[in-house]
Motif scaffolding. Structure first.
Motif, PDB file in Angstrom:
ATOM      1  N   ARG A 145       0.484  -4.952   3.545  1.00 22.92           N
ATOM      2  CA  ARG A 145       0.649  -4.372   2.248  1.00 22.92           C
ATOM      3  C   ARG A 145       0.640  -3.011   2.058  1.00 22.92           C
ATOM      4  O   ARG A 145       1.562  -2.385   1.427  1.00 22.92           O
ATOM      5  CB  ARG A 145      -0.474  -5.262   1.245  1.00 22.92           C
ATOM      6  CG  ARG A 145      -0.098  -4.859  -0.465  1.00 22.92           C
ATOM      7  CD  ARG A 145      -1.367  -4.883  -1.125  1.00 22.92           C
ATOM      8  NE  ARG A 145      -2.387  -3.920  -0.724  1.00 22.92           N
ATOM      9  CZ  ARG A 145      -3.487  -3.855  -0.915  1.00 22.92           C
ATOM     10  NH1 ARG A 145      -4.304  -5.195  -1.451  1.00 22.92           N
ATOM     11  NH2 ARG A 145      -4.462  -3.212  -0.635  1.00 22.92           N
ATOM     12  N   ASP A 146      -0.169  -2.153   2.634  1.00 23.83           N
ATOM     13  CA  ASP A 146      -0.331  -0.833   2.539  1.00 23.83           C
ATOM     14  C   ASP A 146       0.774  -0.240   3.334  1.00 23.83           C
ATOM     15  O   ASP A 146       1.223   1.017   2.763  1.00 23.83           O
ATOM     16  CB  ASP A 146      -1.723  -0.419   3.032  1.00 23.83           C
ATOM     17  CG  ASP A 146      -2.977  -0.862   2.009  1.00 23.83           C
ATOM     18  OD1 ASP A 146      -2.740  -1.291   0.823  1.00 23.83           O
ATOM     19  OD2 ASP A 146      -4.073  -0.933   2.616  1.00 23.83           O
ATOM     20  N   TYR A 147       1.291  -0.738   4.221  1.00 25.45           N
ATOM     21  CA  TYR A 147       2.408  -0.333   5.140  1.00 25.45           C
ATOM     22  C   TYR A 147       3.532  -0.156   4.321  1.00 25.45           C
ATOM     23  O   TYR A 147       4.302   0.598   4.051  1.00 25.45           O
ATOM     24  CB  TYR A 147       2.781  -1.082   6.260  1.00 25.45           C
ATOM     25  CG  TYR A 147       4.245  -0.867   7.171  1.00 25.45           C
ATOM     26  CD1 TYR A 147       4.001   0.260   7.784  1.00 25.45           C
ATOM     27  CD2 TYR A 147       5.051  -1.620   6.964  1.00 25.45           C
ATOM     28  CE1 TYR A 147       5.354   0.753   8.476  1.00 25.45           C
ATOM     29  CE2 TYR A 147       6.262  -1.347   7.578  1.00 25.45           C
ATOM     30  CZ  TYR A 147       6.342  -0.132   8.189  1.00 25.45           C
ATOM     31  OH  TYR A 147       7.495   0.168   8.909  1.00 25.45           O
ATOM     32  N   VAL A 148       3.751  -1.416   3.418  1.00 24.63           N
ATOM     33  CA  VAL A 148       4.955  -1.426   2.377  1.00 24.63           C
ATOM     34  C   VAL A 148       4.704  -0.292   1.226  1.00 24.63           C
ATOM     35  O   VAL A 148       5.704   0.355   0.977  1.00 24.63           O
ATOM     36  CB  VAL A 148       4.984  -2.730   1.883  1.00 24.63           C
ATOM     37  CG1 VAL A 148       6.131  -2.628   0.582  1.00 24.63           C
ATOM     38  CG2 VAL A 148       5.488  -3.567   3.043  1.00 24.63           C
ATOM     39  N   VAL A 149       3.742  -0.226   0.665  1.00 28.05           N
ATOM     40  CA  VAL A 149       3.224   0.730  -0.658  1.00 28.05           C
ATOM     41  C   VAL A 149       3.256   1.920   0.146  1.00 28.05           C
ATOM     42  O   VAL A 149       4.171   2.842  -0.895  1.00 28.05           O
ATOM     43  CB  VAL A 149       1.901   0.517  -1.168  1.00 28.05           C
ATOM     44  CG1 VAL A 149       1.316   1.421  -2.058  1.00 28.05           C
ATOM     45  CG2 VAL A 149       1.909  -1.022  -1.762  1.00 28.05           C
TER      46      VAL A 149
END
Length: 411
Positions: free
Chosen positions: A187-191
């Protein structure tokens, strides 16, 4: 200058990128778009001179099939694999990649850009996917949060773990095949650390989060208006403004009788009815001339001519109705739609229907609120505040990033 746009999802995930693509082309940029192979998406892109690079299966077929929650990892693996195949070709030699849509698809597109060394921007069309201490995350189907956990930060930590469980193995498997290191925290990779929020600040006010800087551009609305179909114009001209009823990309499996309930309720309140087919394939309930069924139509042109808009609460429909000054009734079905229903009610520009399944009594109560003179007055006032230049602002910012060297794709 060449910009690659990548998404996978319903019309609400595709249409804003179509509008951005049109603005980028107006500024002289070359654009390619990776999106589901649905005919309606290809037609919209072709009308704007943008080639479609098809990715995966039909989004409409995937949505209307209603797979169970247990199939999420399997579906994610297919989505990610499709991104690695299609985006790799489209992004080769590109100057910038914009990724949005379903989270696993965005993760795949960003990974391809990382492999190619193409700078990236992550975009969301609603803020509920951005971690924030000010509110809780959305739960994935079949994976509710423990009721005893109420702290927002703790819930976002659980959300991150759920995303890794659902999508981490598939993403990292494809990354390994591409020679990329595994991602810890999908998730944090995408955000990323500077995500873009393509929503209107009046309808969707963002409260700053110290961990990262959100760029809110305004919603990506179309530049102009397309003419309405002749038969629709004839119906609109033949009487008082009708109440529009449409649920966009929602299949309405939970409310299969929604069209009949809506038509009968609107008639009982003394109004004509305009029914939009949408992905639920809604139709007229009889052959009376006070009801008209419409397929494809430009909502910007249409919503200025209706008494109210009854809809599912997608970000695009909510914003377009608000910009048109049309009072709204939001019958939220899933995902971020209850949020938009709450915003409509909080702004006083319509009503949030109680639950996803309308009855005659519940819809009548909501429509009574929406059709009140004070609601229309408030809707007209808010309409003047809604920005129309979000896509143009985003296009200029993207080209400036590409010219100046956007942040590296490695995240």
């Amino acid at each position: 200058m060449r910009v690659v746009l990548s998404t996978y999802g319903s019309r609400g995930d595709v249409e804003p990128l179509v509008n951005l693509a049109a603005e980028l082309r107006r500024l002289g940029a070359g654009v390619r778009m990776c999106a589901p192979p649905d005919e309606e998406f290809a037609e919209r892109l072709a009308a704007n001179g943008v080639p479609l690079v098809p990715v995966g299966l039909s989004a409409r077929a995937l949505t209307t099939a209603v797979p169970g929650p247990s199939s999420l990892p399997e579906r994610a693996a297919r989505l990610i694999g499709g991104q690695f195949e299609a985006v790799a070709e489209a992004a080769e030699g590109g100057d910038l990649l914009v990724a949005t849509g379903m989270l696993p698809a965005a993760a795949g597109a960003l990974s391809v850009a990382e492999k190619l060394g193409v700078p990236t921007v992550s975009v969301t069309f609603q803020q509920l996917t951005l971690p924030s201490p000010h509110r809780a995350p959305l739960a994935y189907p079949g994976r509710p949060f423990p009721p005893e956990v109420t702290d927002h930060r703790a819930l976002w930590e659980l959300d991150a773990r759920t995303v890794d469980e659902l999508f981490g193995a598939a993403l990292n498997g494809h990354r390994a095949d591409a020679g990329l290191a595994p991602v810890e925290g999908v998730r944090d990779y995408v955000v990323g650390d500077r995500p873009w929020l393509a929503t209107d600040p009046v309808l969707d006010p963002w409260r700053d989060v110290p961990e990262y800087g959100v760029v809110q551009t305004g919603a990506w609305l179309p530049h102009g208006e397309r003419p309405l179909p002749a038969d629709l114009v004839e119906f609109l001209d033949a009487g008082a403004p009708p109440v529009y009823v449409g649920f966009g990309s929602m299949p309405l499996h939970a409310a299969p009788d929604a069209a009949r309930v809506a038509v009968e309720t609107v008639r009982a309140l003394g109004h004509r009815v305009l029914v939009a087919r949408g992905w639920a394939a809604l139709d007229a309930v009889d052959d009376r001339d006070d009801c008209h069924v419409v397929g494809e139509a430009d909502h910007r042109a249409l919503f200025r001519r209706v008494a109210a808009v009854v809809h599912h609460g997608g970000a695009g429909t909510t914003t377009t109705a608000a910009r048109a000054g049309a009072p709204q009734v939001v019958v939220a079905q899933a995902a971020d739609q209850p949020y938009w229903a709450g915003r409509v009610a909080a702004l006083g520009i319509g009503a949030a229907h109680d639950g996803p399944v309308p009855t005659g009594a519940s819809l009548s109560a909501a429509l009574t609120t929406a059709l009140a003179p004070e609601t229309r007055e408030r809707a007209a006032a808010v309409a003047r505040l809604v920005r129309t230049d979000g896509a143009a602002v985003a296009a200029r910012r993207l080209l400036a990033l590409a010219d100046g060297g956007a942040r590296p794709a490695a995240r």
